[in-house]
Design an enzyme around this catalytic site. Structure first.
Site, PDB file in Angstrom:
ATOM      1  N   HIS A 136       0.694  -0.963  -0.373  1.00  0.00           N
ATOM      2  CA  HIS A 136      -0.133   0.219   0.071  1.00  0.00           C
ATOM      3  C   HIS A 136       1.007   1.146  -0.099  1.00  0.00           C
ATOM      4  O   HIS A 136       1.952   1.043   0.665  1.00  0.00           O
ATOM      5  CB  HIS A 136      -1.379  -0.263   1.589  1.00  0.00           C
ATOM      6  CG  HIS A 136      -2.375   1.198   1.744  1.00  0.00           C
ATOM      7  ND1 HIS A 136      -1.351   2.303   1.368  1.00  0.00           N
ATOM      8  CD2 HIS A 136      -2.801   0.861   0.489  1.00  0.00           C
ATOM      9  CE1 HIS A 136      -2.781   3.134   1.473  1.00  0.00           C
ATOM     10  NE2 HIS A 136      -3.917   2.053   0.630  1.00  0.00           N
ATOM     11  N   GLU A 180      -3.589   3.214  -7.403  1.00  0.00           N
ATOM     12  CA  GLU A 180      -3.937   4.168  -6.253  1.00  0.00           C
ATOM     13  C   GLU A 180      -3.044   5.504  -6.741  1.00  0.00           C
ATOM     14  O   GLU A 180      -2.377   5.605  -5.839  1.00  0.00           O
ATOM     15  CB  GLU A 180      -4.521   4.204  -4.386  1.00  0.00           C
ATOM     16  CG  GLU A 180      -5.620   2.901  -4.518  1.00  0.00           C
ATOM     17  CD  GLU A 180      -5.173   2.396  -2.637  1.00  0.00           C
ATOM     18  OE1 GLU A 180      -6.296   1.958  -2.429  1.00  0.00           O
ATOM     19  OE2 GLU A 180      -4.266   2.889  -2.109  1.00  0.00           O
TER      20      GLU A 180
HETATM   21  O1  G3P Z   1      -6.812   1.591   0.598  1.00  0.00           O
HETATM   22  C1  G3P Z   1      -8.051   2.206   0.163  1.00  0.00           C
HETATM   23  C2  G3P Z   1      -6.741   3.723   0.045  1.00  0.00           C
HETATM   24  O2  G3P Z   1      -5.068   3.889   0.326  1.00  0.00           O
HETATM   25  C3  G3P Z   1      -7.555   4.583  -0.394  1.00  0.00           C
HETATM   26  O3  G3P Z   1      -8.074   5.593   0.451  1.00  0.00           O
HETATM   27  O4  G3P Z   1     -10.118   6.968   1.891  1.00  0.00           O
HETATM   28  O5  G3P Z   1      -9.514   8.023  -0.425  1.00  0.00           O
HETATM   29  O6  G3P Z   1     -10.821   5.694  -0.045  1.00  0.00           O
HETATM   30  P1  G3P Z   1      -9.917   6.590   0.468  1.00  0.00           P
END
Ligand code: G3P
Length: 222
Positions: A93, A141
């Site tokens: 992550h 992400e």
């Molecule tokens: O692992 C999921 C995360 O990094 C995304 O975070 O709070 O933007 O949904 P968020």
């Protein structure tokens, strides 16, 4: 009817730890029982065993260490989370980055142990690289959108689309998730429309005033 993968990362949020982690897990289980989407959760490691014993949905670790059993003080091995009944784990992550060799070590080890690997990445190139290691999932992400409330599927649709293409080009079997800023049903639908198999999300549910309502809305029950 849309149907995809929804994985909720509880991170180290207060709202996703301890008693509240258990409550959130039960909410996820309840909502999961009313839809065809695959809803799974990733609570803090310290809450894993209790939650696994309390709910019937799949529970993932957020991280495991790239070591075998041995003299590693404070480390958690893949065998340990498997023994507790975890389905798998997030790997790499953005908030817990690993070295390439460690990611490879974990993906291979998960395969041997029958654990599901979800390798997180930050852009198209790293998604392709991660897919080459042959994990079950890659999850792209963009770091600057994490926790921002700005959905990646809306702000950077090309990142999602190109990550799907790049990953499946390298490895047709890999499933591709996207995450960062996802919170609403339309963000989820857009992610699926862009070719993703689902979403990985955190704050939109974990930090919502009413997490149950938020998760119901996400999967289209409201
Ligand atoms: O692992 C999921 C995360 O990094 C995304 O975070 O709070 O933007 O949904 P968020």
């Amino acid at each position: 009817k849309i149907m995809g993968v929804v994985i909720i990362n509880f991170k180290a949020y207060r709202e996703g730890s301890g008693k509240q982690a258990l409550e959130l897990a039960k909410i996820a289980e309840n909502v999961a029982s009313r839809v065809d989407d695959y809803i799974a959760i990733a609570p803090p490691t310290i809450d894993l065993a209790e939650i696994i014993n309390a709910v019937s949905i799949d529970v993932y670790a957020q991280h495991v260490d790239a070591v075998d059993f041995g003299s590693h003080t404070g480390r958690i091995t893949a065998e340990m989370v498997k023994e507790k009944g975890a389905k798998g784990s997030l790997i790499n992550h953005s908030e817990r980055r690993l070295r390439l060799a460690d990611i490879d070590f974990l993906v291979s080890k998960f395969k041997e142990l029958g654990l599901v690997s979800i390798v997180c990445t930050n852009n198209v190139a790293t998604t392709a690289a991660a897919a080459a290691l042959n994990p079950d999932y890659v999850a792209v992400e963009p770091p600057e959108l994490i926790g921002s409330g700005i959905p990646v599927s809306k702000a950077e649709p090309e990142t999602v689309e190109n990550s799907v293409k790049a990953a499946k080009d390298v490895n047709p079997n890999v499933k591709v998730l996207c995450g960062a800023g996802i919170g609403r049903h339309e963000d989820y639908v857009t992610a699926l429309d862009l070719g993703a198999d689902g979403v990985l999300l955190a704050s939109g549910i974990v930090k919502a005033k009413d997490p149950k309502a938020a998760l119901e809305e996400l999967v289209g029950l409201r």
